[in-house]
Design an enzyme around this catalytic site. Structure first.
Site, PDB file in Angstrom:
ATOM      1  CB  ALA A 108      -0.939  -0.007   1.210  1.00 24.67           C
TER       2      ALA A 108
ATOM      3  NE  ARG B  13       3.086 -11.037   1.445  1.00 25.24           N
ATOM      4  CZ  ARG B  13       1.851 -10.542   1.523  1.00 25.24           C
ATOM      5  NH1 ARG B  13       1.671  -9.239   1.555  1.00 25.24           N
ATOM      6  NH2 ARG B  13       0.811 -11.348   1.580  1.00 25.24           N
TER       7      ARG B  13
ATOM      8  CE1 TYR C 213       0.837 -18.292  -4.935  1.00 25.61           C
ATOM      9  CE2 TYR C 213      -1.153 -19.084  -3.829  1.00 25.61           C
ATOM     10  CZ  TYR C 213      -0.129 -18.158  -3.956  1.00 25.61           C
ATOM     11  OH  TYR C 213      -0.067 -17.099  -3.081  1.00 25.61           O
TER      12      TYR C 213
ATOM     13  CG  ASP D 252      -3.499  -5.358   5.519  1.00 24.56           C
ATOM     14  OD1 ASP D 252      -4.498  -5.626   4.820  1.00 24.56           O
ATOM     15  OD2 ASP D 252      -2.489  -6.075   5.548  1.00 24.56           O
TER      16      ASP D 252
END
Length: 393
Positions: free
Chosen positions: A15, A105, A210, A288
């Site tokens: 963010a 990430r 995945y 968040d």
């Protein structure tokens, strides 16, 4: 409105870095205060769905996303105990250029950090904020852990679930433990791993896996319902035996993966309410800090990206407080809907007994006769474009 405006962003996660680049590209002078000693991200894999990918593309990062990600082609829901297929969803067949990506990430964070710096953003490390003070008619004030006091012209709180800015706006609101814990891990993938997200479901637990990094890694997130409280932290690790015991009734394929994990990360899943106040007295929150979500719809990073785009767009054409109001109006309802959809997914994955049999039978029928209808249920989520067509599918 943004030419040379000084903006301070707390937090160098998805963010914070995204909103910093978006604002800097519009002329703002942005600095990020990050408490860590280096730009890095714990955790492992995440999924960027089309709504988030459009924002990255509009920020000029579409090619970078393609470079660091794997295009997901399919989601498979599987009975974890029998190994039988429940339903498969063809992501590649959605049409209109829609793409789902699997990305590490840490790779996304590095792309965003490099892009923020390239846009002129200053990233300051080892900046631990102890308290945020917001008062009418006064600039936001930051009290640092070393006692120093700073003021910000405009303050953006991208400081996560334990946000100091959210607390300054809303007071302390205690989250509650959902009765679920999650383990995260990556391990070397077998050659030829398919670009599929596979969800193995069982009573009171499920496991998602995945591929990452060109198919060299397998990402694993395993969730179990339990009464024992676990801290809400990304830095805890657990005895791998606990993870293996939790899934000892699952198929050998799953157990084989878990046997290879030596140090799984562990964190408790907590429900935080969506914040009532997103802004006030020169400060605003996103990601968040505003709307923490459970990970069962893979939308945390995507919501943060959407927030970043809308907030920057609003600030480009309105004074700060008017911009913040417009931003919350545009975002709050959608984020509340996403958070609730994630909550429902958690319940659906963990059904047991007759209700589980009925649900799986229903999914199999729909998957056989109307498979596209399952994905169309989420058109409101994945086809949403906050960029107004600036992004790509």
């Amino acid at each position: 409105m943004l030419k040379d405006r000084a903006v301070t962003v707390l937090g160098a996660g998805v963010a914070g870095l995204a909103v910093a680049r978006a604002l800097a590209l519009k002329g703002a002078k942005v600095r990020i205060l990050e408490q860590a000693p280096e730009i890095r991200e714990v955790g492992a894999g995440l999924q960027i769905s089309p709504n988030g990918a459009r924002v990255l593309s509009a920020l000029g990062l579409g090619a970078a996303l393609d470079r660091i990600s794997i295009r997901g082609e399919r989601v498979e829901l599987i009975d974890g105990e029998s190994g039988g297929p429940v339903v498969g969803l063809d992501l590649a067949g959605m049409g209109q250029g829609e793409k789902f990506r699997f990305v590490h990430r840490a790779d996304l964070i590095m792309v965003l950090a490099d892009a923020a710096r390239a846009a002129g953003v200053e990233i300051l490390l080892l900046q631990q904020v102890a308290e945020v003070t917001l008062a009418p008619g006064a600039a936001p004030r930051l009290t640092m852990a070393n006692g120093a006091v700073e003021e910000a012209d405009v303050l953006i709180g991208a400081d996560g679930i334990h946000s100091r800015v959210r607390q300054a706006l809303n007071g302390k609101v205690a989250p509650f433990f959902t009765g679920q814990v999650a383990w995260r891990a990556t391990l070397p993938a077998e050659p030829g791993i398919a670009p599929h997200a596979r969800v193995f479901m069982g009573p009171g637990r499920h496991l998602v896996t995945y591929p990452l990094r060109g198919g060299h890694l397998r990402n694993i997130v395993a969730v179990e319902e339990r009464r024992q409280w676990v801290e809400e932290s990304w830095s805890l690790t657990d005895d791998p035996l606990a993870l293996r015991i939790a899934f000892e009734n699952f198929v050998p394929e799953v157990r084989g993966w878990l046997d290879k994990i030596e140090r799984p990360a562990l964190w408790g899943l907590f429900r935080h309410p969506v914040a009532e106040r997103w802004h006030g007295n020169g400060a605003v929150i996103l990601g968040d800090a505003a709307h923490p979500t459970l990970p069962f719809l893979a939308q945390g990073a995507n919501m943060a990206l959407e927030d970043a785009w809308i907030l920057a767009a609003c600030m480009a054409v309105r004074p700060p407080e008017e911009a913040f109001t417009a931003y919350q109006v545009q975002r709050q309802g959608r984020c509340e809907r996403i958070v609730e959809a994630a909550n429902k997914n958690a319940r659906n994955y963990h059904l047991s007994g007759l209700s589980r049999d009925i649900a799986h039978a229903g999914l199999k029928l729909v998957g056989r006769f109307a498979p596209k209808s399952l994905l169309r249920r989420f058109d409101w989520l994945y086809r949403h474009d906050v960029t107004g067509g600036h992004g790509e599918g």
